[in-house]
Design a protein around this motif. Sequence first.
Motif, PDB file in Angstrom:
ATOM      1  N   PHE A 163      -2.786  -1.691  -5.474  1.00  0.00           N
ATOM      2  CA  PHE A 163      -3.876  -1.327  -6.389  1.00  0.00           C
ATOM      3  C   PHE A 163      -3.497  -1.663  -7.830  1.00  0.00           C
ATOM      4  N   ARG A 164      -2.258  -1.348  -8.190  1.00  0.00           N
ATOM      5  CA  ARG A 164      -1.825  -1.596  -9.579  1.00  0.00           C
ATOM      6  C   ARG A 164      -1.882  -3.080  -9.921  1.00  0.00           C
ATOM      7  N   HIS A 168      -5.036   4.982  -2.867  1.00  0.00           N
ATOM      8  CA  HIS A 168      -4.677   3.824  -3.703  1.00  0.00           C
ATOM      9  C   HIS A 168      -3.807   4.130  -4.916  1.00  0.00           C
ATOM     10  N   HIS A 194      -8.879  -1.197   1.448  1.00  0.00           N
ATOM     11  CA  HIS A 194      -8.050  -1.878   0.436  1.00  0.00           C
ATOM     12  C   HIS A 194      -8.609  -3.283   0.166  1.00  0.00           C
ATOM     13  N   CYS A 195      -8.134  -4.304   0.896  1.00  0.00           N
ATOM     14  CA  CYS A 195      -8.645  -5.649   0.612  1.00  0.00           C
ATOM     15  C   CYS A 195      -9.212  -6.309   1.863  1.00  0.00           C
ATOM     16  N   THR A 207      -0.064   2.933  -5.591  1.00  0.00           N
ATOM     17  CA  THR A 207       0.406   1.817  -4.764  1.00  0.00           C
ATOM     18  C   THR A 207       0.469   0.515  -5.561  1.00  0.00           C
ATOM     19  N   PHE A 217       0.818  -1.215   0.000  1.00  0.00           N
ATOM     20  CA  PHE A 217       0.000   0.000   0.000  1.00  0.00           C
ATOM     21  C   PHE A 217       0.852   1.264   0.000  1.00  0.00           C
ATOM     22  N   ALA A 242      -6.192  -4.673  -4.487  1.00  0.00           N
ATOM     23  CA  ALA A 242      -6.949  -3.769  -3.612  1.00  0.00           C
ATOM     24  C   ALA A 242      -7.940  -2.989  -4.452  1.00  0.00           C
ATOM     25  N   ARG A 243      -9.033  -2.579  -3.776  1.00  0.00           N
ATOM     26  CA  ARG A 243      -9.967  -1.726  -4.501  1.00  0.00           C
ATOM     27  C   ARG A 243      -9.509  -0.277  -4.412  1.00  0.00           C
ATOM     28  N   ALA A 244     -10.266   0.592  -5.065  1.00  0.00           N
ATOM     29  CA  ALA A 244      -9.830   1.986  -5.185  1.00  0.00           C
ATOM     30  C   ALA A 244     -10.223   2.799  -3.954  1.00  0.00           C
ATOM     31  N   GLY A 245      -9.884   2.315  -2.798  1.00  0.00           N
ATOM     32  CA  GLY A 245     -10.127   3.061  -1.563  1.00  0.00           C
ATOM     33  C   GLY A 245     -11.554   2.924  -1.076  1.00  0.00           C
TER      34      GLY A 245
END
Length: 374
Positions: A273-274, A267, A233-234, A270, A85, A278-281
């Motif tokens: 996310f890439r 996100h 995030h996740c 990070t 992150f 993880a989702r977009a916050g």
Amino acid sequence: MSPTSKVVAGSSAARSTRNIIDAALSGERLDEPDLLQILRCHDRDVWEICEAADEIRSRAVGNVVTWVRNQNINVTNICVNNCGFCGFSRKVGDPDAYFYGEDVIRERAAQAREREVTEICTVSGLHPGFDARSYVQVYSWLREEAPGAHIHAANPMEVAYAARKSGISTKEVLRQFKEAGLSSMCGTAAEILVDPVRKIICPGKISTAEWVRIIEEAHRMGIPTTATIMYGHCESVGDRVRHLSILRELQDRTGGFTEFVPLSFIHMNTPLFREGKARAGATGREDLLMVAGSRLFLDNIPHIQVSWVKLGQKMAQMCLMAGGDDIGGTMFEERISRGAGAQNTDYLDPSEMQRIAEDIGRVLVQRTTLYERI
Ligand code: SF4
């Protein structure tokens, strides 16, 4: 659903949101299923939850919004870890890697003194060459250049790293840090205190048990700390509930947390996310409910900070109407959230804080790190 969610959700029959709100308003301690229900709310009950949290905030701390005049000194962005992150850390040799030596640290501390900051924060990358003595030197330079400032520094990960590099106990590290001038410790590196989630987002970081142990050691040595969560995030909602429950239990034992700071995941830049892990916050609803739920559940932590750096100023103001009572610091020289992709994170003027507070009928009050009013 994560394993944590199942445990929390299945531990007792859920009651209605209205019943939970009434229980909280009458002073009853909420349990994990209650908090789970609050954080899962998706309908107009969100407003009732926020209203109740605002009422409890008003009873707990009054009609104020507090702030602290602080400055960051992130000594280096070079780090041996690879937290998914993190958009701040770099490796040795990266073009934008940096490391401040004694001269720069003293110069930044002198600048902090001239700006009349009451708090200097330092959290940095885990530099491969650092050991306990390196941190001790930094704190003593800060202490010499800005003797009046409260040094809010180190987190349990840095304490564990210093202990490992120097071959001493974490208690001994804390003793040396305190002697060098450390006034209070950052409750960061908590992220989500659920090990399966930590394995995904920060596999190189200390475990939940170690984080709790080091914070407890600090509290018992008279070093207060903040408490944080990084969400959006996740992790599952159940993981957030478990995290808050761990903090509340720890606070029951020590009373050493000064405030709780929910940190909404930034996100953009990070790896997590890439790489699609993880989702977009968090959404705005989740941000509001995290603050409101914290106010209702953490009945033993008096202050809930809304991080304008993570939320942006407008959302931070909304969260001040949902249980938050502190807007954090001026944050001269913020770099960590900026590295992850947040914008406008370097300095919030107190006149703007005043506008935010007065717009919702509250009084802006400057505080020290430990919440004494100035
Ligand atoms: S979050 Fe901290 S420990 Fe993790 S990579 Fe970034 S600077 Fe290093």
